[in-house]
Design a protein around this motif. Sequence first.
Motif, short mmCIF file in Angstrom:
data_model
loop_
_atom_site.label_atom_id
_atom_site.label_comp_id
_atom_site.label_asym_id
_atom_site.label_seq_id
_atom_site.Cartn_x
_atom_site.Cartn_y
_atom_site.Cartn_z
N GLN A 37 36.75 34.41 39.51
CA GLN A 37 37.44 35.66 39.19
C GLN A 37 36.46 36.71 38.65
O GLN A 37 36.51 37.88 39.03
N THR A 89 34.28 38.16 41.43
CA THR A 89 35.02 39.13 42.25
C THR A 89 35.16 40.46 41.52
O THR A 89 34.96 41.53 42.11
N LEU A 90 35.50 40.41 40.23
CA LEU A 90 35.62 41.64 39.45
C LEU A 90 34.29 42.38 39.39
O LEU A 90 34.25 43.61 39.49
N ASP A 136 33.59 44.11 42.75
CA ASP A 136 34.44 45.30 42.90
C ASP A 136 33.96 46.44 42.00
O ASP A 136 33.96 47.60 42.41
N ASP A 143 41.91 42.46 33.61
CA ASP A 143 42.01 42.17 35.04
C ASP A 143 41.58 43.39 35.84
O ASP A 143 41.13 44.39 35.28
N SER A 144 41.72 43.31 37.14
CA SER A 144 41.26 44.39 38.02
C SER A 144 41.93 45.72 37.71
O SER A 144 41.27 46.76 37.64
N THR A 203 39.77 48.94 36.38
CA THR A 203 39.60 50.11 37.26
C THR A 203 40.47 51.30 36.88
O THR A 203 40.09 52.45 37.14
#
Length: 248
Positions: A88, A91-92, A95, A128-129, A133
Amino acid sequence: MKELAKNTIHWIQDIPKNEDKESTALAIREELTFRENDVTLFKNLSTPTIIDLKKQNISTRDIIIIVREIIRKTAKTFKYAENMTLEQATTLASDLIDLCKDESIEDFILMFKMARMGKCGETKGRLDSDIITQVIVPAYLDHKAELREKQYQKEKYAKKQEDNEGMSPEAIKAFDELYRRLSVPKKEEPEKPNTPVLNHHHIYLENLKKRIPHYSLKLLMETEEKMIDQDVYKDALEIVRNEIRKRK
């Protein structure tokens, strides 16, 4: 915090990389702890961006690993993110690098430090994403943009002071007064004749005629340009133009 090794482009290259991923991660997080005490918004206005690092042949993989550990280190302090997995976090990180190519590793360090301290928006214990963001990144970039604007105004003021060197205090005062008057939005309704405002304007024009010979040519040109843009004080504009003609 160690000094950079000779010929090292960025400090991330000096972090020892072992076969044991967790040992490498531990070494990175230890370095990040020291780096947190050194980064500031002001310093981050001039740190190399992700794009800069890639141009210097620092691999995307190395950058992702560093950002991943920044995220993992921060996640441990968030109620609903303390069990974030390695996958996780990776991936973050990937991104985030795509989203913030024009920011630096140091920006990410400070960004997540500020988020941990509650200075980058309301996270409600989440990391989290969506939170990163839509809350943390925009809040951090706002802080950075505000500082950049302050620095711009500071440099602009310093340049003005430099331009004013050699002018008499009376000339500087007269120029500042003219600049202030030009900065006032133009009124839709014209002033009536013989009002105190117009009488004051007449006195101002007389004083301007006496003091404007002390203006530098550069200030005269800037004043003319601002008067044209504002489309006000045409009589004062003519005084400025006459003085410019004399200098040319």
